[in-house]
Design a protein around this motif. Structure first.
Motif, mmCIF file in Angstrom:
data_model
loop_
_atom_site.group_PDB
_atom_site.id
_atom_site.type_symbol
_atom_site.label_atom_id
_atom_site.label_comp_id
_atom_site.label_asym_id
_atom_site.label_seq_id
_atom_site.Cartn_x
_atom_site.Cartn_y
_atom_site.Cartn_z
ATOM 1 N N PHE A 89 87.329 28.961 64.723
ATOM 2 C CA PHE A 89 87.580 29.760 65.935
ATOM 3 C C PHE A 89 88.409 30.962 65.506
ATOM 4 C CE2 PHE A 89 90.852 26.591 65.390
ATOM 5 C CZ PHE A 89 92.038 27.285 65.562
ATOM 6 N N ASP A 90 88.374 31.990 66.350
ATOM 7 C CA ASP A 90 88.987 33.254 65.950
ATOM 8 C C ASP A 90 90.292 33.500 66.691
ATOM 9 O OD1 ASP A 90 89.162 35.485 64.431
ATOM 10 O OD2 ASP A 90 87.670 36.661 65.523
ATOM 11 N N LEU A 91 91.256 34.064 65.979
ATOM 12 C CA LEU A 91 92.501 34.568 66.543
ATOM 13 C C LEU A 91 92.711 35.970 65.996
ATOM 14 C CD1 LEU A 91 94.886 31.503 65.927
ATOM 15 C CD2 LEU A 91 93.891 32.178 68.125
ATOM 16 N N THR A 92 93.533 36.764 66.668
ATOM 17 C CA THR A 92 93.894 38.047 66.089
ATOM 18 C C THR A 92 94.845 37.812 64.918
ATOM 19 O OG1 THR A 92 95.855 38.402 67.460
ATOM 20 C CG2 THR A 92 93.724 39.125 68.364
ATOM 21 N N VAL A 93 94.965 38.814 64.074
ATOM 22 C CA VAL A 93 95.888 38.714 62.942
ATOM 23 C C VAL A 93 97.308 38.459 63.448
ATOM 24 C CG1 VAL A 93 96.970 40.067 61.100
ATOM 25 C CG2 VAL A 93 94.474 40.109 61.407
ATOM 26 N N HIS A 94 97.707 39.140 64.512
ATOM 27 C CA HIS A 94 99.052 38.940 65.072
ATOM 28 C C HIS A 94 99.240 37.494 65.523
ATOM 29 C CE1 HIS A 94 102.396 39.230 67.992
ATOM 30 N NE2 HIS A 94 102.824 40.199 67.192
ATOM 31 N N VAL A 119 107.641 38.436 62.923
ATOM 32 C CA VAL A 119 106.208 38.616 62.674
ATOM 33 C C VAL A 119 105.914 40.059 62.280
ATOM 34 C CG1 VAL A 119 103.948 38.674 63.792
ATOM 35 C CG2 VAL A 119 105.441 36.696 64.095
ATOM 36 N N GLU A 120 106.535 41.016 62.968
ATOM 37 C CA GLU A 120 106.336 42.434 62.645
ATOM 38 C C GLU A 120 106.753 42.732 61.202
ATOM 39 O OE1 GLU A 120 105.223 46.295 64.511
ATOM 40 O OE2 GLU A 120 104.961 44.184 65.014
ATOM 41 N N LEU A 123 104.166 41.291 58.797
ATOM 42 C CA LEU A 123 102.988 42.160 58.752
ATOM 43 C C LEU A 123 103.271 43.417 57.927
ATOM 44 C CD1 LEU A 123 101.909 41.868 62.498
ATOM 45 C CD2 LEU A 123 100.609 41.027 60.544
ATOM 46 N N ARG A 124 104.477 43.935 58.039
ATOM 47 C CA ARG A 124 104.836 45.130 57.264
ATOM 48 C C ARG A 124 104.860 44.817 55.770
ATOM 49 N NH1 ARG A 124 108.542 47.184 54.440
ATOM 50 N NH2 ARG A 124 109.917 45.373 54.673
ATOM 51 N N ARG A 125 105.454 43.678 55.409
ATOM 52 C CA ARG A 125 105.560 43.297 53.995
ATOM 53 C C ARG A 125 104.189 43.133 53.343
ATOM 54 N NH1 ARG A 125 109.842 41.107 51.254
ATOM 55 N NH2 ARG A 125 111.864 41.060 52.320
ATOM 56 N N THR A 126 103.217 42.694 54.119
ATOM 57 C CA THR A 126 101.885 42.421 53.582
ATOM 58 C C THR A 126 100.880 43.539 53.895
ATOM 59 O OG1 THR A 126 101.474 41.085 55.577
ATOM 60 C CG2 THR A 126 102.142 39.911 53.585
ATOM 61 N N ASN A 127 101.400 44.686 54.375
ATOM 62 C CA ASN A 127 100.559 45.859 54.676
ATOM 63 C C ASN A 127 99.460 45.535 55.685
ATOM 64 O OD1 ASN A 127 101.910 47.642 52.839
ATOM 65 N ND2 ASN A 127 100.843 46.610 51.160
ATOM 66 N N LEU A 128 99.814 44.817 56.738
ATOM 67 C CA LEU A 128 98.833 44.405 57.736
ATOM 68 C C LEU A 128 99.116 44.944 59.137
ATOM 69 C CD1 LEU A 128 98.358 40.647 56.709
ATOM 70 C CD2 LEU A 128 96.617 42.429 56.587
ATOM 71 N N LEU A 129 100.055 45.853 59.263
ATOM 72 C CA LEU A 129 100.387 46.357 60.599
ATOM 73 C C LEU A 129 99.173 46.984 61.284
ATOM 74 C CD1 LEU A 129 103.920 47.932 60.019
ATOM 75 C CD2 LEU A 129 103.359 45.977 61.477
ATOM 76 N N ASP A 130 98.323 47.655 60.527
ATOM 77 C CA ASP A 130 97.135 48.291 61.118
ATOM 78 C C ASP A 130 96.036 47.280 61.438
ATOM 79 O OD1 ASP A 130 98.349 50.755 60.917
ATOM 80 O OD2 ASP A 130 97.401 51.268 59.007
ATOM 81 N N ALA A 154 106.412 34.526 57.756
ATOM 82 C CA ALA A 154 106.991 34.414 59.096
ATOM 83 C C ALA A 154 107.696 33.076 59.319
ATOM 84 C CB ALA A 154 105.910 34.626 60.156
ATOM 85 N N GLN A 155 107.352 32.070 58.523
ATOM 86 C CA GLN A 155 108.082 30.796 58.571
ATOM 87 C C GLN A 155 109.510 30.956 58.079
ATOM 88 O OE1 GLN A 155 104.519 28.209 56.766
ATOM 89 N NE2 GLN A 155 106.427 27.068 56.834
ATOM 90 N N GLN A 156 109.767 32.033 57.336
ATOM 91 C CA GLN A 156 111.043 32.266 56.667
ATOM 92 C C GLN A 156 111.411 31.089 55.756
ATOM 93 O OE1 GLN A 156 113.606 33.324 60.121
ATOM 94 N NE2 GLN A 156 113.549 35.411 59.285
ATOM 95 N N PRO A 157 110.482 30.694 54.884
ATOM 96 C CA PRO A 157 110.763 29.559 54.008
ATOM 97 C C PRO A 157 111.793 29.940 52.945
ATOM 98 C CG PRO A 157 108.734 30.610 53.306
ATOM 99 C CD PRO A 157 109.176 31.321 54.569
ATOM 100 N N ARG A 158 112.501 28.947 52.470
ATOM 101 C CA ARG A 158 113.452 29.160 51.371
ATOM 102 C C ARG A 158 112.828 28.759 50.035
ATOM 103 N NH1 ARG A 158 118.371 25.771 53.138
ATOM 104 N NH2 ARG A 158 119.303 26.647 51.224
#
Length: 253
Positions: A89-94, A119-120, A123-130, A154-158
């Motif tokens: 099934f499909d979701l948006t990248v966001h 999340v923002e 997305l910025r770190r992975t060049n996916l904002l667009d 986005a999980q902010q894992p250590r």
């Protein structure tokens, strides 16, 4: 976080796939697993993050016993990027990346501004904002893998485990993904096929053969012609890569 794996053994059916392997990843260290297909790398990683339960051994993230801890609690500290992430099934990248916040939420808790900001940034770190309004299923393989990485960030894992995440990607996406993970400056344990990439990015390596640790040490100590021949049954010569100034490899069969 520090990862300590002590004498982990995993059996699938009647076959011993992982045989009493111990691994240590120090704080902020990038450690690689290398070895031929079928040697037990992925099974070892799955045993560490409990996708498969080992029948023996201990896995510690600092003082947390991973094998005796709930998956939600583990996911608050440990992120996993694996090789295949297909969906029906499909979701948006966001929306996909927002799923990375799930381990930090109570049941049915709504998204907060803090979650959206995290999340923002992922997305910025992975060049996916667009790409954030694009459907996940419409993306290429490399783009999908960047989305999975963003979700994990986005999980902010250590600590992060990379389970052959770049195996089916072209060189550009391999470099983008591994470089992005390296920049997080957290502990990483990664299964890698590309030896030049392992030599360039890893602080320490474990060479796996037939479910056991065959060799371990720095890339210079492990990636010798003798060890490579023992692992892959090919001959090679090593040299200094003029671009990366790291180890390069020339193979002959």
């Amino acid at each position: 976080m520090e990862l300590v794996v002590k004498e982990v053994a995993t059996r699938i059916g009647k076959k011993d796939i992982v045989k009493n392997i111990s691994v240590h990843v120090k704080k902020r260290q990038f450690v690689g697993l290398i070895g031929p297909n079928g040697c037990g790398k992925s099974t070892l990683l799955k045993s560490i993050y409990k996708s498969i339960m080992p029948h023996q051994g201990t896995v510690l993230l600092d003082d947390m016993n991973v094998l005796k801890t709930t998956q939600k609690k583990i996911s608050q500290h440990l992120g996993v990027v694996s090789q295949f992430n297909e969906m029906n099934f499909d979701l948006t990248v966001h929306q996909m990346v927002l799923l990375g916040r799930t381990p930090h939420k109570k049941l049915l808790e709504s998204d907060k501004q803090e979650d959206l900001d995290i999340v923002e940034e992922a997305l910025r770190r992975t060049n996916l904002l667009d790409y954030k309004d694009r459907g996940y299923l419409s993306l290429s393989g490399g783009e999908k893998q960047r989305v999975i990485l963003a979700r994990t960030i986005a999980q902010q894992p250590r600590f992060m485990i990379l389970d052959e995440p770049t195996n089916h990607l072209d060189i550009r996406y391999q470099i983008e993904i591994i470089s992005c993970v390296k920049e997080l400056q957290i502990g990483v344990l990664a299964a890698l096929h590309d030896l030049e990439m392992a030599a360039h990015y890893c602080d320490y390596l474990y060479a796996i053969k037939e479910g056991e640790v065959y060799a371990q040490g720095t890339p210079e100590e492990v990636l010798t012609p003798e060890t490579i021949e023992a692992l892959y049954q090919i001959k090679c010569q090593t040299y200094i890569n003029p671009v990366t100034h790291g180890l390069g490899f020339a193979y002959t069969i």
